[in-house]
Enzyme design. Sequence first.
Site, mmCIF file in Angstrom:
data_model
loop_
_atom_site.group_PDB
_atom_site.id
_atom_site.type_symbol
_atom_site.label_atom_id
_atom_site.label_comp_id
_atom_site.label_asym_id
_atom_site.label_seq_id
_atom_site.Cartn_x
_atom_site.Cartn_y
_atom_site.Cartn_z
ATOM 1 N N GLU A 1 -5.792 -3.851 -5.201
ATOM 2 C CA GLU A 1 -6.147 -2.462 -5.518
ATOM 3 C C GLU A 1 -6.356 -1.647 -4.237
ATOM 4 O O GLU A 1 -7.182 -0.740 -4.184
ATOM 5 C CB GLU A 1 -7.386 -2.395 -6.404
ATOM 6 N N SER B 1 0.821 -1.211 0.000
ATOM 7 C CA SER B 1 0.000 0.000 0.000
ATOM 8 C C SER B 1 0.857 1.263 0.000
ATOM 9 O O SER B 1 0.435 2.298 -0.516
ATOM 10 C CB SER B 1 -0.925 -0.007 1.228
ATOM 11 N N THR C 1 -8.241 -7.053 -0.571
ATOM 12 C CA THR C 1 -6.866 -6.594 -0.385
ATOM 13 C C THR C 1 -6.195 -6.078 -1.649
ATOM 14 O O THR C 1 -5.279 -5.264 -1.549
ATOM 15 C CB THR C 1 -5.981 -7.718 0.213
#
Length: 655
Positions: free
Chosen positions: A423, A146, A421
Amino acid sequence: MDIPKTPSGFDAAELSALLDGRWAGVRAEVREALAGLDLSPGDDLDTEAHRARTLEQLGMVARSGAIDYGFPAEHGGGGDVGGSVVALEMLPGNLSLMVKSGVQWGLFGGAVVALGTERHHERYLHDIMRLELPGCFAMTESGHGSDVQSLRTTATYDPDAGEFVVHTPHEAARKEYIGNAARDGRMAVVFAQLITGGKGHGVHALMVPLRDAEGRPMPGVHIEDTGRKAGLNGVDNGRITFDRVRVPREALLNRYGDVEPDGTYRSPIAGANKRFFTMLGTLIRGRIAVSGTAGGATKLALEIALRYGDTRRQFPRPGTDEEAVLLDYRGHQRKLLPALARTFALHFAQEDLVSTLHDVQGGGDERAQRALESRAAGLKALSTWHATATIQACREACGGAGYIAENQLAGLKADTDVFTTFEGDNTVLLQLVAKGLLTGYKDQFGDLSPLGMVRFVADRFVGAVAERTAARSLVQRLIAAAPGKDDEDVIFDRGWQLAMFDDREKHVLDGLGRRLRGAGSDDAFEVFNNAQDHVLHAARVHVERSVLESFVAAIDRCRDRDVAAVLERLCDLFALSAIEQDRGWFLEHERITPRRSKSITAAVNALCGALRPHAVELVTAFGVPRQWLTAPIATGAEERRQREMREHDTAPPTE
């Protein structure tokens, strides 16, 4: 409990037209284009055969023209960004194909469109659209998922050779989970830290060849196969490392940053942070597509479960020999019908989000772009969590039949699980939503550290809420017209429901702001970390309020009285079941009394009963292409009903 009247019937075609919405033409064209193709999933095949079949089907989709909408018209596309997202939603019955399509045309092709310039468009887009250049989107790394801004892969410019040297400096910088990498990808859009003249300029994207025409890895490119996964095994995910791979200067996708032959870096955007977030913002289409495709899978699962529940019989009714249909049991209705109502709400919210994407993307309005990114993050989180919960509920509602592979629910469950989870991890995305609510995003994307964010909260969060609510004229009219809170039937009043959602959001934000206001330089992270439960709740209630408002706006657009009335009851069910689900907060903060809490539960039960006769027709109105509905428990529903009726008529008498 008496509830507002529910019509005995409605025009299903009118409802379908409303659900098809702005891109009704695209939905119809895609249904027609895919109708004659064998796109059935290959979950019964071994890994290699499954991947080969998915690639073959990808070629069928390419030749059908169903994926051309999002590409520029001057290069043979449709120039329709919204249409490209909607087209992907139409592949819920083969999610390996949907994901591989998303990688090829949404992520890989989309990155070339959004981050490249005319030289890249001219060179690559035709081959990408026709699948003559299969590609990858190489962003995520083993050490950073992320946190894209901290990626470790480097692209160092060598002015003597006029080339970038793409390198994986250590194992944590390895590109991870990359779709199309293990088997089929020949080119990758690689995200790396751009370095020239010894100075870093942040993350940029480059076109890097992975394989030659014979499928052999290029020199310096090392590819590993991720292997079997819990689902989506038609997608060839892999790991990629680069050992000083050289690519020409022109490989840089240079819309937002370029390097001159002598190594001079130039960008139309001042500031590394602002440039980074602008680049990432152009790639938001993939996140929005995940939200939509999760919705498509949810609709398919609900149609299977509702059709089965409408015919499967279990236990005799008291005083009769007739066995009751599963969907007549209130407990069964409770499993499926609130989920159906929420699916309608999320559908209309997705339609609004896609419209905003289509209208805002590339328009140069930074404020609108930031708002779009926040909405996309929040809706993706809620839609994918809803898909996971609903598909599981559908599986349970079908008993042992739901566990059989041919009835599709097991495959849908496995294939959509990762949606929460990829994208963007949902928890991280909700933090992004909360950060947007609290700060309104700084105009120049300056200090985004926890301390910088916390210091900015106190002055901005109240203003952000006021600005957010100012434009909602329809909602405000309904809230203003709500009857007094002691009115017995107030729970069915739309203004009261909207006020409850709105008040909850404001209160949660106000409390979060107070918790964060006192943070200093030495405890900012700890203060923010300790408030994570509050942060995530603030984001959730904000998105849920927005979803309700999209539902209300859709009903306002409906011109058919009976369709509107059915939607009103669905909206009641969505709103009241959401309040029931969060009743702890509403009771703790004295927004409802214990007596009203019980009334809401009674209302949810009554609404389930009122909507039960329309359940199958309602879910069918979503228009999931018929080729995807293959589960025998759903496709054989009417035949089974007739057979059971005949068997019941001839059954021997019981003692």
